[in-house]
Write a protein that holds these residues in place. Structure first.
Motif, PDB file in Angstrom:
ATOM      1  N   GLU A  98       0.852  -1.192   0.000  1.00 51.49           N
ATOM      2  CA  GLU A  98       0.000   0.000   0.000  1.00 51.49           C
ATOM      3  C   GLU A  98       0.885   1.238   0.000  1.00 51.49           C
ATOM      4  N   TRP A  99       0.333   2.345  -0.490  1.00 49.52           N
ATOM      5  CA  TRP A  99       1.044   3.632  -0.495  1.00 49.52           C
ATOM      6  C   TRP A  99       0.692   4.413   0.764  1.00 49.52           C
ATOM      7  N   TYR A 100       1.712   5.024   1.372  1.00 48.32           N
ATOM      8  CA  TYR A 100       1.545   5.868   2.553  1.00 48.32           C
ATOM      9  C   TYR A 100       2.309   7.166   2.323  1.00 48.32           C
ATOM     10  N   LEU A 101       1.991   8.172   3.112  1.00 47.53           N
ATOM     11  CA  LEU A 101       2.666   9.460   3.029  1.00 47.53           C
ATOM     12  C   LEU A 101       3.493   9.671   4.280  1.00 47.53           C
ATOM     13  N   LEU A 102       4.779   9.965   4.072  1.00 52.35           N
ATOM     14  CA  LEU A 102       5.693  10.224   5.185  1.00 52.35           C
ATOM     15  C   LEU A 102       6.020  11.705   5.270  1.00 52.35           C
ATOM     16  N   TYR A 103       6.232  12.169   6.481  1.00 50.70           N
ATOM     17  CA  TYR A 103       6.762  13.502   6.699  1.00 50.70           C
ATOM     18  C   TYR A 103       8.224  13.324   7.072  1.00 50.70           C
ATOM     19  N   CYS A 104       9.126  13.943   6.305  1.00 53.47           N
ATOM     20  CA  CYS A 104      10.569  13.810   6.529  1.00 53.47           C
ATOM     21  C   CYS A 104      11.111  15.053   7.221  1.00 53.47           C
ATOM     22  N   LYS A 105      12.276  14.885   7.812  1.00 53.26           N
ATOM     23  CA  LYS A 105      12.950  16.024   8.415  1.00 53.26           C
ATOM     24  C   LYS A 105      13.392  16.969   7.307  1.00 53.26           C
ATOM     25  N   LYS A 120      -3.731   4.946  12.984  1.00 57.75           N
ATOM     26  CA  LYS A 120      -2.975   4.263  11.929  1.00 57.75           C
ATOM     27  C   LYS A 120      -2.647   5.218  10.788  1.00 57.75           C
ATOM     28  N   PRO A 121      -1.535   4.970  10.108  1.00 59.89           N
ATOM     29  CA  PRO A 121      -1.198   5.785   8.925  1.00 59.89           C
ATOM     30  C   PRO A 121      -2.267   5.647   7.852  1.00 59.89           C
ATOM     31  N   LYS A 122      -2.530   6.743   7.170  1.00 63.22           N
ATOM     32  CA  LYS A 122      -3.555   6.776   6.122  1.00 63.22           C
ATOM     33  C   LYS A 122      -3.039   6.069   4.872  1.00 63.22           C
ATOM     34  N   VAL A 123      -3.837   5.139   4.335  1.00 66.20           N
ATOM     35  CA  VAL A 123      -3.514   4.452   3.088  1.00 66.20           C
ATOM     36  C   VAL A 123      -3.956   5.352   1.939  1.00 66.20           C
ATOM     37  N   VAL A 182       5.618   6.441   0.115  1.00 67.57           N
ATOM     38  CA  VAL A 182       6.292   5.152   0.256  1.00 67.57           C
ATOM     39  C   VAL A 182       5.285   4.027   0.060  1.00 67.57           C
ATOM     40  N   ARG A 183       5.787   2.913  -0.476  1.00 70.25           N
ATOM     41  CA  ARG A 183       4.921   1.762  -0.735  1.00 70.25           C
ATOM     42  C   ARG A 183       5.584   0.519  -0.165  1.00 70.25           C
ATOM     43  N   PHE A 184       4.883  -0.158   0.733  1.00 71.26           N
ATOM     44  CA  PHE A 184       5.404  -1.393   1.315  1.00 71.26           C
ATOM     45  C   PHE A 184       4.247  -2.173   1.936  1.00 71.26           C
ATOM     46  N   ASN A 219      17.057   0.773   1.095  1.00 68.54           N
ATOM     47  CA  ASN A 219      17.870  -0.319   1.637  1.00 68.54           C
ATOM     48  C   ASN A 219      17.005  -1.333   2.378  1.00 68.54           C
ATOM     49  N   GLN A 220      15.824  -0.907   2.832  1.00 72.27           N
ATOM     50  CA  GLN A 220      14.888  -1.792   3.534  1.00 72.27           C
ATOM     51  C   GLN A 220      13.824  -2.362   2.585  1.00 72.27           C
ATOM     52  N   GLN A 221      14.034  -2.225   1.270  1.00 71.81           N
ATOM     53  CA  GLN A 221      13.102  -2.688   0.232  1.00 71.81           C
ATOM     54  C   GLN A 221      11.744  -1.974   0.311  1.00 71.81           C
ATOM     55  N   VAL A 222      11.768  -0.691   0.611  1.00 66.81           N
ATOM     56  CA  VAL A 222      10.569   0.142   0.600  1.00 66.81           C
ATOM     57  C   VAL A 222      10.629   0.994  -0.659  1.00 66.81           C
ATOM     58  N   GLU A 223       9.563   0.949  -1.461  1.00 66.30           N
ATOM     59  CA  GLU A 223       9.505   1.759  -2.677  1.00 66.30           C
ATOM     60  C   GLU A 223       9.227   3.208  -2.278  1.00 66.30           C
ATOM     61  N   CYS A 224      10.044   4.130  -2.748  1.00 66.84           N
ATOM     62  CA  CYS A 224       9.922   5.546  -2.400  1.00 66.84           C
ATOM     63  C   CYS A 224       9.671   6.378  -3.645  1.00 66.84           C
ATOM     64  N   TYR A 225       8.903   7.452  -3.464  1.00 64.84           N
ATOM     65  CA  TYR A 225       8.669   8.379  -4.567  1.00 64.84           C
ATOM     66  C   TYR A 225       8.415   9.762  -4.001  1.00 64.84           C
ATOM     67  N   TYR A 226       9.201  10.702  -4.479  1.00 60.57           N
ATOM     68  CA  TYR A 226       8.872  12.100  -4.215  1.00 60.57           C
ATOM     69  C   TYR A 226       9.127  12.880  -5.494  1.00 60.57           C
ATOM     70  N   PRO A 227       8.056  13.494  -6.028  1.00 60.56           N
ATOM     71  CA  PRO A 227       8.185  14.207  -7.297  1.00 60.56           C
ATOM     72  C   PRO A 227       9.061  15.448  -7.145  1.00 60.56           C
ATOM     73  N   GLU A 228       9.856  15.686  -8.183  1.00 64.87           N
ATOM     74  CA  GLU A 228      10.727  16.853  -8.207  1.00 64.87           C
ATOM     75  C   GLU A 228      10.410  17.685  -9.438  1.00 64.87           C
ATOM     76  N   ILE A 229      10.641  18.989  -9.329  1.00 65.11           N
ATOM     77  CA  ILE A 229      10.433  19.887 -10.453  1.00 65.11           C
ATOM     78  C   ILE A 229      11.690  20.709 -10.668  1.00 65.11           C
ATOM     79  N   GLU A 230      11.849  21.165 -11.894  1.00 65.50           N
ATOM     80  CA  GLU A 230      12.979  22.016 -12.243  1.00 65.50           C
ATOM     81  C   GLU A 230      12.506  23.462 -12.142  1.00 65.50           C
TER      82      GLU A 230
END
Length: 163
Positions: A3-10, A85-88, A57-59, A23-34
């Motif tokens: 499932e996909w979840y949303l993380l808040y990073c430092k 619980k984290p929102k799916v 993140v998806r795991f 490294n923990q086999q978690v699929e990560c995605y954060y869109p970037e723009i130029e």
């Protein structure tokens, strides 16, 4: 099931968090723009996150790392939650973001001919008719538009032209 979840990073640690999560086999995605910014008096193209401090993140928490393991990864603050619980998230949201992120690459050979009429399909001059003048590097072109009965040169990304 993954499932996909949303993380808040430092702040400023999305890249670090992404590396440790992958490294923990978690699929990560954060869109970037130029983004074009002025740095020390010069224009520069800088790649920035579209959503600063957030990462998708998806795991599968039942098989893979647990919520606690992901949450305690370096660079991660916490999950975005609704209740305990984290929102799916819906996968369609992430896939639509991924598909919108892929830029159209127009080569110099595919550009319109000098003097050809083109339309502008994005930006402040969206919907305006213009005349193609010349390429301005690999990604931009110079167009002529009529403003107050006078031809004015503007620079437009090649992806924002419709010809």
């Amino acid at each position: 099931m993954k499932e996909w979840y949303l993380l808040y990073c430092k702040r400023g640690e999305q890249q670090r968090a992404k590396q440790h999560l992958e490294n923990q086999q978690v699929e990560c995605y954060y869109p970037e723009i130029e983004v074009e910014k002025i740095v020390r008096g010069k224009k520069k193209l800088i790649i920035e996150p579209l959503f600063p401090c957030y990462m998708f993140v998806r795991f599968d928490f039942e098989q893979g790392p647990s919520f606690t393991t992901v949450r305690s990864t370096r660079g991660v603050s916490d999950f975005i939650r609704f209740g305990a619980k984290p929102k799916v998230l819906q996968g369609d949201l992430i896939y639509s973001l991924k598909s919108a992120e892929k830029p159209k690459n127009i080569t110099v050979d595919e550009l319109p001919k000098v003097g050809q009429s083109v339309g502008i399909c994005d930006g402040p001059f969206m919907g305006a008719d213009a005349i193609y003048k010349e390429p301005d590097g690999e990604k931009r072109s110079i167009l002529l538009i009529t403003l107050i009965n006078k031809k004015v040169e503007i620079k437009v990304d090649n992806t924002n032209m419709d010809f």
